[in-house]
Design an enzyme around this catalytic site. Structure first.
Site, short mmCIF file in Angstrom:
data_model
loop_
_atom_site.label_atom_id
_atom_site.label_comp_id
_atom_site.label_asym_id
_atom_site.label_seq_id
_atom_site.Cartn_x
_atom_site.Cartn_y
_atom_site.Cartn_z
N GLY A 120 0.83 -1.21 0.00
CA GLY A 120 0.00 0.00 0.00
C GLY A 120 0.86 1.25 0.00
CE1 TYR A 121 5.56 0.79 0.65
CE2 TYR A 121 7.04 1.99 -0.80
CZ TYR A 121 6.84 1.18 0.29
OH TYR A 121 7.92 0.78 1.02
CD GLU A 237 9.03 -1.97 -6.38
OE1 GLU A 237 9.14 -0.97 -5.67
OE2 GLU A 237 8.01 -2.25 -7.02
CG ASN A 369 12.29 5.11 -17.44
OD1 ASN A 369 12.29 4.16 -16.66
ND2 ASN A 369 12.45 4.99 -18.75
CD GLU A 370 9.94 10.18 -17.09
OE1 GLU A 370 9.40 9.31 -16.36
OE2 GLU A 370 9.98 10.08 -18.33
#
Lengths: 385, 379
Positions: A120-121, A237, A369-370
């Protein structure tokens, strides 16, 4: 611990004896459930669901090189990968930052693959800017009462527990009022609503909390110190993804390179389209370079040489690589890659369409990516903002 | 192993770095260029590098070499690349020297290579006849008459050709331009009859020459490898030289990257450091990734040679394709991010930019090497 060679040969024999041939097909979604369950139980009995964790929690107690040998054997058999959020992300974080009581309570369930976890992020208003999350947790006695909403929660509809970022001090600066807390999904204050994505999948959900309850003893790390825990978990991760190889995505039986070669064809032993030939060479070189770079990082760490943190770099390059592979396969397939469902297309073609769509998210989840480039600029290159 | 530097290699790197910083700052290369120096590099410095054992790194001890590996050579060349040192490693050691080492009879090796290792003899390899690298595209002919060959034709981009004592020359003894078969390698004295050497001034300040042969007589004893099978020697020579060139390129673009990074942290516009602009942060972060990936692929390619692996050719093409692309990217971004000052001759960024462009085209650009890689991989 015995020699790597002996261990590898022992692991080989054990897998040969325990892994039914129906399961030797890689990670497919349509694997026979009973066989898969039995295989997971067998793996858990050896502690091999979490081969590097201590045996007291049900792990395998292996060192890094023995664990690598085991993984190599499993891969050679094309065994389905057993694991998920518990083994890859929460477990390593608990081992590092959890109390003894928390480790004893949660790690065995992960090792036995009994407890399924979800993450839950993200919230609708907290994506790349994760620290602006608004889900509130208010202490009432020895429990927190939780109100708010999470999104992009993978497997929320199947999960038993959630590890969740919540705001415990709304007055503090945004990074300093967050806690990392665990609670069960099966309770009145939790509602799960699946999201359908552009590839047709429904693995992600929105999760609504309306008075959900969590034990105060289930906060990992200090109260209001959850941001550090959250970042540590994200590093696990990123390590996981950057380290994995491209090529075959999910259920696909043939690699993107196989598709390109078959669809484009050969002219005197040379791929018939010179531009696609260049792109295939680039993709293959990128995959080799990524794997070499990850290996180099491990060697540097082992040799105690100053290793720059390349977790963000690995995730960034991996995402681009995987997307590039699918792009190339799609280019080669042309209209054969545009099928959605039903007759007129082969299964492999339909899978390719979905894979192309699904891999668009690889440069978004786990930090876009940014965001990865921002992290490199700030944390690795130390350029002041 | 091989993806990290050993303790000995780290010591060698530190030694090479202080040597290059002290004796060969970038300014030296500029002075050689501006003075149109006759040699184009510094013979005394080359001699010092030989005395340190660096020139003889890839040669066995009985030929005067120091019998080390491409890992060690790469460490030294990267430091040379950082200061744009124009010393003739590529021409004398990697192209000419390797051709004699890999293709020469023992007597020829003993005659020529000790002088190379001691820094006294200079060599060149004359292979190129067209703008783009195309190693089998050879029209220079060799006609065998009795115990000698007669060579006629013209070569371009012969690195250090104007100072070479011997020019190893790729000639065609049969077949047509483009054929791999029919090539022959001959060691030709630069003072031999019919040899004309015209020095050419290049963008990067390095040495190159056009060399023409007009009925030049060459003794059959100066043959490397077998008549018509010169490519069997040439291919591994190019692979090794290519990997070593990439080490030099790596040093140059790592230095250009670090200087640009420093510039972003110090240059101010609109009242802030320009490194605070995300448009630049993302680009330099991407460049960092390219640099790190190039480092891994380079170390692996060097190891492939040193361990005698069977994928040297694949590794050589993989690393040159990558380093060519990275050289092009970092070179261009270094100039762009330095802005107007990057366009001036006074600022050193342009020197790196021009050297990187020349190195990109030397021994095959990215397109050439991706094609070759594809061929080696069976497509």
């Amino acid at each position: 611990m015995g020699s790597i060679e002996d261990f590898r040969s022992e692991a080989h024999d054990w897998i040969e004896a325990n892994l039914p041939s129906e399961l030797r097909v890689g990670n497919r979604k349509d694997l026979p459930k009973e066989l898969l369950g039995a295989w997971i139980q067998a793996m858990a009995s050896r502690g091999w669901v979490a081969p590097e964790w201590p045996t007291e929690y049900g792990g395998g107690g292996l060192d890094r090189s023995h664990a690598a040998a085991l993984r190599a054997e499993l891969k050679a058999f094309r065994a389905p990968v057993v694991g998920g959020f518990g083994t890859q992300m929460l477990g390593p974080t608990l081992l590092e930052l959890g109390t003894d009581a928390q480790k004893e309570e949660f790690l065995p369930g992960i090792c036995k693959h009994e407890t399924k976890w979800c993450q839950g992020y993200s919230e609708p208003g907290a994506g790349s800017d994760l620290a602006s999350l608004q889900t509130r947790a208010v202490l009432e006695g020895d429990e927190y009462v939780i109100t708010g909403q999470k999104i992009w929660t993978t497997g929320a509809d199947r999960a038993d527990w959630i590890f969740c970022l919540v705001r415990t001090d709304p007055e503090a600066p945004k990074h300093e009022g967050i806690s990392f807390i665990l609670f069960p999904m099966d309770q009145p204050g939790v509602e799960v609503s699946p999201l359908r994505l552009i590839d047709g999948s429904e693995d992600f959900s929105q999760v609504f909390f309306n008075g959900a309850r969590a034990k105060a003893s289930h906060v990992i790390g200090p109260v209001n110190g959850g941001w550090t825990v959250a970042k540590r978990l994200l590093q696990h991760e990123r390590t996981t993804d950057g380290g994995s190889e491209g090529g075959i995505t999910g259920a696909q039986k043939e690699t993107y390179a196989d598709v390109v070669k078959r669809e484009v064809g050969f002219d005197n032993g040379v791929l018939a389209d010179p531009v696609l030939r260049q792109r295939l060479a680039s993709q293959e070189q990128e995959a080799a370079a990524l794997s070499l770079t990850m290996r180099r990082a491990r060697e540097e760490a082992r040799a105690g040489q100053t290793a720059r943190d390349i977790g963000s770099l690995g995730k960034y390059r991996w995402a681009n690589m995987v997307k590039g592979e699918q792009d190339l396969a799609m280019l080669a397939l042309g209209a054969h890659g545009l099928g959605w469902e039903g007759p007129g297309f082969e299964d492999t073609q339909l899978e390719r369409t979905r894979a192309w769509l699904s891999t668009r998210s690889d440069s978004i989840w786990g930090g876009t990516n940014e965001v990865q480039l921002n992290v490199i600029a700030k944390r690795v290159l130390h350029i002041p903002e | 192993m091989g993806l990290i530097l050993s303790d000995d290699q780290l010591i060698l790197r530190d030694m090479a770095r202080s040597f290059c910083e002290e004796k060969s700052p970038v300014e030296r290369m500029r002075t050689l260029r501006d003075n149109q120096d006759e040699t184009g590099f510094t013979r005394a410095l080359w001699k010092e590098m030989a005395e340190l054992g660096w020139v003889g790194i890839p040669f066995p001890e009985d030929l005067g070499g120091s019998d080390m590996g491409y890992g060690e050579l790469g460490v030294v060349l990267a430091e040379c690349g950082r200061v744009l040192a124009p010393e003739p490693f590529l021409s004398t050691v990697l192209l000419g020297g390797n051709a004699i080492l890999l293709g020469g009879q023992e007597s020829l090796q003993k005659e020529l290579l000790p002088g190379v290792c001691s820094g006294d003899r200079l060599l060149a390899l004359a292979f190129q006849e067209h703008g783009r690298f195309s190693p089998y595209h050879v029209e220079t002919r060799a006609v065998a008459t009795g115990s000698e060959f007669r060579v006629s034709g013209e070569k371009l981009f012969v690195l250090d050709g104007h100072v070479a004592d011997q020019i190893v020359t790729v000639v065609r003894s049969s077949g047509e331009a483009g054929d791999r078969e029919g090539l022959t390698l001959l060691v030709i004295d630069s003072g031999a009859p019919g040899v004309t050497v015209q020095r050419t001034t290049m963008m990067d300040g390095r040495n190159a020459a056009r060399v023409s042969f007009n009925e030049t007589p060459v003794d059959a004893g100066r043959l490397l490898g077998e008549v018509g099978h010169g490519a069997d020697v040439l291919d591994p020579v190019f692979d090794r030289a290519t990997v070593a060139l990439c080490a030099e390129m790596f040093g140059s673009f790592e230095e250009a990257f670090e200087r640009t990074l420093e510039y972003l942290k110090t240059r101010e516009q609109f009242g802030v450091k320009i490194g605070s602009f995300q448009a630049l942060r993302h680009r330099i972060a991407h460049m960092f990734g390219e640099l790190e990936f190039a480092r891994s692929v380079l170390l692996d390619a060097q190891t492939s040679i040193d361990e005698g692996r069977d994928d040297v050719a694949e590794c050589a093409s993989a690393v040159k394709a990558r380093c060519s692309d990275v050289a092009s990217l970092i070179g261009a971004e270094a100039v762009q991010m330095h802005g107007g000052i990057g366009m001036t001759d006074e600022e050193e960024t342009g020197l790196f930019f021009k050297r990187l462009k020349a190195a990109e085209f030397t021994l095959g650009d990215a397109v050439y090497h991706r094609n070759r890689y594809a061929g080696l991989r069976g497509y």
